[in-house]
Design a protein around this motif. Structure first.
Motif, mmCIF file in Angstrom:
data_model
loop_
_atom_site.group_PDB
_atom_site.id
_atom_site.type_symbol
_atom_site.label_atom_id
_atom_site.label_comp_id
_atom_site.label_asym_id
_atom_site.label_seq_id
_atom_site.Cartn_x
_atom_site.Cartn_y
_atom_site.Cartn_z
ATOM 1 N N LEU A 24 40.845 21.149 71.101
ATOM 2 C CA LEU A 24 41.295 21.618 72.184
ATOM 3 C C LEU A 24 40.557 22.891 72.851
ATOM 4 C CD1 LEU A 24 43.797 20.408 73.638
ATOM 5 C CD2 LEU A 24 45.152 22.301 72.735
ATOM 6 N N THR A 25 39.318 22.497 73.095
ATOM 7 C CA THR A 25 38.228 23.701 73.724
ATOM 8 C C THR A 25 38.273 23.737 75.043
ATOM 9 O OG1 THR A 25 36.398 22.088 73.692
ATOM 10 C CG2 THR A 25 36.899 23.360 71.461
ATOM 11 N N LEU A 26 39.488 23.609 75.889
ATOM 12 C CA LEU A 26 39.585 23.906 77.142
ATOM 13 C C LEU A 26 39.539 25.321 77.585
ATOM 14 C CD1 LEU A 26 41.112 21.433 76.262
ATOM 15 C CD2 LEU A 26 42.344 21.431 78.470
ATOM 16 N N ASP A 27 38.446 25.673 78.676
ATOM 17 C CA ASP A 27 38.165 27.001 79.007
ATOM 18 C C ASP A 27 39.478 27.429 79.992
ATOM 19 O OD1 ASP A 27 36.003 29.247 79.193
ATOM 20 O OD2 ASP A 27 36.865 28.941 81.109
ATOM 21 N N ALA A 28 39.620 28.734 79.905
ATOM 22 C CA ALA A 28 40.658 29.248 80.743
ATOM 23 C C ALA A 28 40.389 29.134 82.031
ATOM 24 C CB ALA A 28 41.086 30.880 80.342
ATOM 25 N N GLY A 29 39.145 28.905 82.322
ATOM 26 C CA GLY A 29 38.698 28.741 83.970
ATOM 27 C C GLY A 29 39.172 27.436 84.405
ATOM 28 N N THR A 30 38.986 26.419 83.647
ATOM 29 C CA THR A 30 39.448 25.122 84.207
ATOM 30 C C THR A 30 40.754 24.725 83.818
ATOM 31 O OG1 THR A 30 38.645 24.166 82.097
ATOM 32 C CG2 THR A 30 37.091 24.228 83.567
ATOM 33 N N PRO A 90 44.167 27.081 83.110
ATOM 34 C CA PRO A 90 44.578 28.266 83.062
ATOM 35 C C PRO A 90 45.927 28.343 82.201
ATOM 36 C CG PRO A 90 44.849 27.478 85.161
ATOM 37 C CD PRO A 90 43.866 26.710 84.642
ATOM 38 N N PRO A 91 46.019 29.241 81.398
ATOM 39 C CA PRO A 91 47.204 29.257 80.554
ATOM 40 C C PRO A 91 48.606 29.868 81.415
ATOM 41 C CG PRO A 91 46.091 31.298 80.102
ATOM 42 C CD PRO A 91 45.066 30.356 81.119
ATOM 43 N N SER A 144 52.201 24.199 79.111
ATOM 44 C CA SER A 144 51.012 24.924 79.687
ATOM 45 C C SER A 144 49.797 24.135 80.207
ATOM 46 C CB SER A 144 50.555 26.017 78.805
ATOM 47 O OG SER A 144 49.572 26.831 79.204
ATOM 48 N N LEU A 145 49.468 23.192 79.196
ATOM 49 C CA LEU A 145 48.356 22.251 79.525
ATOM 50 C C LEU A 145 48.493 21.357 80.801
ATOM 51 C CD1 LEU A 145 47.761 21.265 75.896
ATOM 52 C CD2 LEU A 145 45.985 22.287 77.242
ATOM 53 N N ALA A 146 49.811 20.920 80.698
ATOM 54 C CA ALA A 146 50.432 19.938 81.929
ATOM 55 C C ALA A 146 50.246 20.783 83.083
ATOM 56 C CB ALA A 146 51.580 19.375 81.468
ATOM 57 N N ALA A 147 50.539 21.989 83.264
ATOM 58 C CA ALA A 147 50.656 22.864 84.368
ATOM 59 C C ALA A 147 49.304 23.330 84.798
ATOM 60 C CB ALA A 147 51.584 24.195 84.456
ATOM 61 N N ASN A 162 37.735 32.346 75.381
ATOM 62 C CA ASN A 162 38.221 32.076 76.228
ATOM 63 C C ASN A 162 38.937 30.769 76.390
ATOM 64 O OD1 ASN A 162 38.741 33.190 79.066
ATOM 65 N ND2 ASN A 162 37.263 31.877 80.089
ATOM 66 N N GLU A 163 39.323 30.363 75.045
ATOM 67 C CA GLU A 163 40.078 28.842 74.943
ATOM 68 C C GLU A 163 41.533 29.360 74.436
ATOM 69 O OE1 GLU A 163 35.788 27.048 73.592
ATOM 70 O OE2 GLU A 163 37.286 27.655 72.165
ATOM 71 N N PRO A 164 42.448 29.439 75.245
ATOM 72 C CA PRO A 164 43.603 30.223 75.077
ATOM 73 C C PRO A 164 44.538 28.971 74.198
ATOM 74 C CG PRO A 164 43.532 29.810 77.518
ATOM 75 C CD PRO A 164 42.209 29.797 76.937
ATOM 76 N N HIS A 165 44.518 27.759 74.471
ATOM 77 C CA HIS A 165 45.325 26.765 73.858
ATOM 78 C C HIS A 165 44.960 26.608 72.662
ATOM 79 C CE1 HIS A 165 45.911 25.912 78.377
ATOM 80 N NE2 HIS A 165 46.985 25.771 77.998
#
Length: 890
Positions: A314-320, A322-323, A393-396, A351-354
Motif C-alpha cells: 500500500l505504497t500510496l503517496d499522501a500527495g496522490t 491524502p489521508p 480514508s482510501l476511498a475518500a 509519506n505513505e500514511p496508509h
C-alpha cells in the motif's frame, strides 16, 4: 501372456463402460502416476511384487467385466494363494494406487473448474450464488432478494468423528503430489521442468509406499485439532473471501472492486474438535481450552501475515491519496502506544500514511497473538474499526480500488473468523448431566466426573473472556428426551460459576437423534421456551434458536427410509412451531459422509427441505474424509461453498417451497406406507434373535474398532449383544467394508413394493425432491455394493436366514431403483459418478478378497487362541484400502 500395464487395465474398464470415456487429460494423469507406482513397486517392493499385483488386478478386472462365477473364483484363488507377507504388500500397493487415482480424479475436477472459470460466459454455473440471486430476484424482487442475500448463512461444523482412514502423513504426501501434478501440467512437454516434476513425483510416491499406512496409535484430541487446522491453513482462510469476491464480481460487474461490496460474509465455521465429549473421556476441559488456543493462534497468524502483505504493497503517496482526519488521528493513537516501531516505520515510509497504519495494525495483531497486553486488541471489533478507518480514508482519497481490493478481503476474513477461527461447540450426553446434578443436589463429596463436567463450563467462560463471545457458547445436549434435559445445562453452569460469578453465556441446543425423540421434538421445544433461562436467552438473541437433528442414530434406530421420512416430518413440525412462535430457527443437521448417516450431495438435500426449515440458514456437520474431500483443495472448496450457499438461497424461494409443500401433501400416503413397511422390514433383520453377534461375525465390525482412526471409542459399552451401545459410525463402516452398504438402503425395496404403483413412483421421482434425493442416494450406495463379495461376507456367519434376508432386499431394492430412476443400470442418469464407481470397483474387489481371506482366518481360529498378528494387520490394511477405494468410511 502379456500382462496389462496400469493404463491398459484402466482401458479395460473404460471399454466396459459403453462409451463413458475417461477424459484424455485424466487418462494421462492416471497413466503417469500408475507408471511411476509400477516403477516404485519394482524398485522398492520385494521380488515379484509387481507381477503379483498385476496378476490379481488382471483377474479382478476379468471377473468384473464378464461377471462369471469361474472368473470370480480365479481372482479369489489368487488372493488366497499369497503368503500373509505378500498379501500385506499387495494390499498396500492397491491402497497407494487408490490414493493416486483419487488424486488424478480430484485434479481433473480442479482442471474443469478452472476451465469453466476461464470462459467469458458462465451460463453453465447455474448452481452458483450469483445465479441463484438472479433467479430469486425474478420471484421476489430485487430488494427482497438482496435482503435475503445479506442474511444468508452457511455454517459447516468440523467434527473429529473417526471416519478418516488415512494418516495425516499420507494426506500431506498426497497434497504435495497434487502440487507436483499441477507443475507437470504447466511445464513444457519433455522439458527440464517436466523431468524435474516427474522425478519429485517418483520420490513422493516412493515415500507413500514406504510410509506405514496405519497409525501406530490413536490420535489424541489435540492431534485431531491440529489435523483440522490443516484445512484452514491450506484452504479456508483464503478460499472463503475468494468466494465472497466471486459473488460480488458477478453481481456488480465492471464496477466490482471499485465500490463497497454488496456481499456480506455468509460463512461461519464451527468445530466440535476438542469440544465433543459425548462418549469420549479423552476430551477434557483442559483439551477444550487448548483447542481454542490453537485455533486462535492459527487465525491471528493468518491475519497478521495478511495485514503485513497489504501494508507492504500500500505504497500510496499522501500527495496522490491524502489521508483522512480519522486516519491521522488513528496514527497518533497507534504511535503513542508503539512509539519506537512507529518511528522506524515512518522513516521507511515517510509519506505513505496508509502503509504506515497497516504495518502498525499488523504489529497489534501479532501482539494479540503473543498476549502483549500493551498492544493487543481487546476483540476483533476494534480491529475491524481500524481497518474500516483505513478503507474509508482510501476511498475518500480517491483510491477506491485499494479500499475495496485486498483490504476488503482482510475485512471479510476478520468478519468471518474473528480472533477465534471456529466457533467451538461443546457436546455432552443428557444422562451425564442428570447423573452429575443428582450428585450435586445430594451434597457431599464430588466425584471426578462431576468436577470435570463443572470445569467445562469454566473453560467456556475462559474462552469467551479470552477470545470473544463468538468463540464458544453453543452447548449441545445429545439424546435430548425432555425439556428438563435442556434446563439442566443452565443449572450446571450456575453450579460451576458459584455464587460470586456469572456463568458463561450459553446457547443450549437440543439434539434429537432417535425416531421417538424426533417425533417428540415439537412438544419438548414448546415446553423449554417457557423456562426462565431459555426465555431470557431468546430475548437477548432476538428469538434465535438452534435445533440439531441426528441422522446417524435415527437411521440405525429404524432404518434409512423411515429415518429420512421421520427427519422430514420433524423438520416440518419444528419449522411450523417456530413460525407460530416468531422464532428465528436454525436447523443443525448432524450429517455424516456415508449415505447411511445422512451423506450425499448437500445442495440437493437442502432444496428438498420442508418450507421455512431453511429460511436462508443451513448448518451441518462435516467430518472425517469429507473435510478433506470438500475443503482440501481451494478450487473444490470454493465450488462446494458456492453450490451449498446457492442452494440455501434458493431453498426459500416461493417456487421451491411450493414444490416441496405440494409434493409432501400429494405423496403423504405413499410416505406413510413406505415408512411403516420399511421399518417393519428393518426390524425383521436387526431385532432377529442373535442379530448383533451375527453382524459382528459377517463384517469387520470388531476389527474396525482396532483402527486408530480417532480418539473416541468405537462403542459406548463392551458388548456386541445389543446394537444400542454401538455407535453409528462403526455400524455404517462395517457394512461398507463388507461391500453391502446395508445402512444406506435396507428396507427401501420393501417400501417401494408396498406402494406398488410404478407409474406413481416415477412421477414422485420427478416431482418430489425428498423422494428423488432418497432414490439417487440409494443408487449411489448400491453401486458401491457387490453381490458376489457380499455373499462371501455373509457366509462367514451361520445364519442362512439372515443372509438370505439381506440379499433378497438388496436385489429387490436395486430392481426398484433402476425402474424408477430409468436406464439400464444404477446411476444411468449420473454418468460421471457411474464412471467413477466403475473405475474403482474391480480394484476394490481385489482388496475385498484380501480382506475376506484375513477375516476367514481370524474367524476360523480357536476361540481361546490369540489373534494372528499377520492376519489382523492384513485385515486392517485392507480396511484402509477399501475406504480409499470407495472414498468413504462412516
Amino acid at each position: 501372456m502379456h500382462e496389462p500395464t496400469p493404463t491398459e487395465a484402466l482401458d479395460l474398464v473404460g471399454r466396459h463402460e459403453a462409451g463413458q470415456e475417461i477424459p484424455e487429460q485424466m487418462r494421462g494423469d492416471v497413466r503417469l502416476l500408475g507408471s511411476l507406482l509400477g516403477r516404485v513397486l519394482r524398485e522398492s517392493g520385494s521380488p515379484g511384487l509387481y507381477e503379483d499385483v498385476e496378476r490379481l488386478r488382471t483377474a479382478t478386472i476379468q471377473a468384473y467385466t464378464d461377471e462369471s462365477d469361474e472368473a470370480f473364483a480365479r481372482a479369489a484363488a489368487i488372493a488366497d494363494s499369497f503368503s500373509v507377507e505378500r498379501a500385506d504388500e499387495v494390499a498396500r500397493a492397491f491402497t497407494v494406487y487408490f490414493h493416486l487415482v483419487n488424486l488424478a480424479e480430484e485434479h481433473q475436477r480442479v482442471r474443469v473448474l478452472r476451465e469453466r472459470d476461464g470462459r467469458p460466459e458462465r451460463e453453465d454455473v447455474a448452481d452458483s450464488v450469483a445465479a441463484a440471486f438472479v433467479r430469486l430476484a425474478e420471484e421476489v424482487g430485487d430488494d427482497t432478494a438482496l435482503n435475503r442475500l445479506r442474511a444468508l448463512r452457511f455454517h459447516p461444523v468440523f467434527t473429529a468423528h473417526p471416519t478418516e482412514a488415512r494418516r495425516r502423513a499420507i494426506s500431506t504426501g498426497i497434497r504435495r503430489l497434487s502440487g507436483l501434478l499441477e507443475e507437470h501440467d504447466t511445464s513444457v512437454q519433455g522439458g527440464a521442468e517436466q523431468r524435474r516434476s516427474q522425478r519429485r513425483m517418483l520420490e513422493e510416491i516412493d515415500t507413500l509406499w514406504r510410509t506405514a499406512p496405519l497409525r501406530p496409535e490413536k490420535p489424541s484430541p489435540t492431534d485431531e485439532v491440529r489435523s483440522v487446522m490443516a484445512a484452514f491453513d491450506d484452504t479456508l482462510f483464503t478460499a472463503v473471501p475468494h468466494v465472497y469476491r466471486r459473488v460480488d464480481d458477478a453481481l456488480q460487474g465492471p464496477a466490482a472492486g471499485s465500490r463497497a461490496p454488496i456481499v456480506q460474509p455468509f460463512v461461519r465455521v464451527g468445530t466440535w474438535v476438542g469440544g465433543d465429549r459425548d462418549g469420549n473421556p479423552y476430551v477434557t476441559a483442559k483439551v477444550t481450552r487448548t483447542a481454542a488456543g490453537i485455533a486462535s493462534e492459527h487465525v491471528l497468524l493468518g491475519l497478521e501475515r495478511a495485514a503485513n502483505r497489504i501494508g507492504r504493497t500500500l505504497t500510496l503517496d499522501a500527495g496522490t491519496t491524502p489521508p483522512s482526519d480519522a486516519l491521522l488521528a488513528l496514527w497518533t493513537k497507534l504511535r503513542s502506544a508503539d512509539e519506537d516501531a512507529a518511528d522506524e516505520i515512518a522513516q521507511r515510509s515517510p509519506n505513505e500514511p496508509h502503509r504506515r497504519i497497516m504495518l502498525l495494525l499488523a504489529r497489534r495483531i501479532a501482539a494479540t497473538r503473543t498476549r502483549n497486553a500493551d498492544l493487543a486488541y481487546r476483540d476483533p471489533e476494534h480491529l475491524l474499526e481500524d481497518l474500516r478507518t483505513v478503507q474509508a480514508s482510501l476511498a475518500a482519497g480517491g483510491a477506491p480500488r485499494q479500499a475495496y481490493g485486498h483490504l476488503q478481503q482482510l475485512i471479510w476474513q476478520v468478519q468471518t473468523y474473528g480472533f477465534h477461527l471456529a466457533e467451538l461447540e461443546v457436546r455432552q450426553h443428557s444422562d451425564v448431566h442428570a447423573k452429575v446434578l443428582a450428585e450435586l443436589d445430594a451434597g457431599g463429596a464430588r466425584s471426578e466426573l462431576t468436577e470435570e463436567v463443572l470445569e467445562v463450563f469454566r473453560a467456556i467462560a475462559y474462552i469467551q473472556e479470552r477470545f470473544g463471545p463468538r468463540a464458544a457458547g453453543r452447548y449441545i445436549v445429545s439424546f435430548t428426551r425432555s425439556a428438563q434435559d435442556l434446563a439442566n445445562v443452565h443449572r450446571l453452569a450456575r453450579y460451576a460459576a458459584g455464587p460470586d460469578a456469572q456463568p458463561p453465556v450459553l446457547d443450549v441446543i437440543p439434539l434429537f437423534e432417535t425416531f421417538d425423540d424426533l417425533q417428540a421434538a415439537p412438544g419438548i421445544l414448546a415446553e423449554i421456551v417457557d423456562d426462565p433461562d431459555f426465555a431470557a436467552r431468546l430475548a437477548q438473541t432476538e428469538r434465535r434458536l438452534e435445533v440439531m437433528l441426528g441422522y446417524s442414530d435415527s437411521s440405525k434406530d429404524v432404518g434409512p427410509v423411515a429415518a429420512n421420512l421421520a427427519l422430514y416430518e420433524a423438520q416440518a413440525a419444528i419449522a411450523e412451531w417456530a413460525q407460530q412462535n416468531r422464532i428465528e430457527l436454525t436447523l443443525f443437521h448432524g450429517r455424516g459422509g456415508a449415505l447411511g448417516r445422512g451423506g450425499g450431495p448437500a445442495n440437493s438435500a437442502i432444496l428438498a427441505q420442508p418450507p421455512h426449515s431453511v429460511d436462508g440458514r443451513f448448518k451441518l456437520t462435516e467430518q472425517g474424509e469429507v473435510i478433506f474431500a470438500r475443503y482440501g483443495d481451494p478450487a473444490i472448496a470454493m465450488r462446494h461453498i458456492d453450490q451449498v450457499a446457492a442452494a440455501i438461497l434458493m431453498a426459500s424461494a416461493p417456487s421451491n417451497e411450493e414444490r416441496n409443500r405440494r409434493a409432501a401433501a400429494r405423496y403423504a400416503d405413499i410416505a406413510r406406507v413406505m415408512e411403516e413397511s420399511s421399518r417393519e422390514r428393518f426390524f425383521s433383520l436387526v431385532k432377529a434373535q442373535g442379530f448383533a453377534p451375527w453382524f459382528a461375525t459377517v463384517t469387520p465390525m470388531e476389527e474396525v474398532g482396532l483402527l486408530a482412526l480417532g480418539s473416541r471409542p468405537a462403542r459406548r459399552g463392551l458388548s456386541v449383544e445389543s446394537l444400542e451401545d454401538l455407535r453409528a459410525i462403526p455400524w455404517v463402516f462395517a457394512w461398507t467394508q463388507a461391500r453391502i452398504n446395508l445402512a444406506g438402503w435396507f428396507g427401501l425395496g420393501t417400501a417401494l413394493s408396498a406402494v406398488g404403483d410404478e407409474q406413481m413412483l416415477r412421477e414422485a421421482y420427478e416431482q418430489w425432491p425428498l423422494f428423488r434425493a432418497m432414490i439417487d442416494n440409494v443408487g449411489m450406495s448400491l453401486a458401491k455394493a457387490d453381490d458376489r463379495i457380499a455373499r462371501k461376507y455373509l457366509a462367514l456367519g451361520d445364519r442362512a436366514d439372515l443372509a438370505e434376508l439381506v440379499m433378497d432386499e438388496m436385489t429387490l431394492t436395486r430392481d426398484w431403483v433402476i425402474r424408477i430412476a430409468g436406464g439400464d443400470g444404477l446411476l444411468a442418469n449420473k454418468p460421471v459418478l457411474q464412471r467413477a464407481v466403475k473405475l474403482r470397483s474391480p480394484y476394490v474387489d481385489a482388496l475385498s478378497l484380501l480382506q475376506l481371506r484375513a477375516l476367514r482366518a481370524l474367524r476360523d481360529a480357536p476361540e481361546d487362541a490369540a489373534p494372528d498378528a499377520g492376519q489382523q494387520r492384513l485385515l486392517l490394511l485392507s480396511v484402509s484400502g477399501v475406504a480409499a477405494g470407495l472414498q468413504n468410511t462412516g
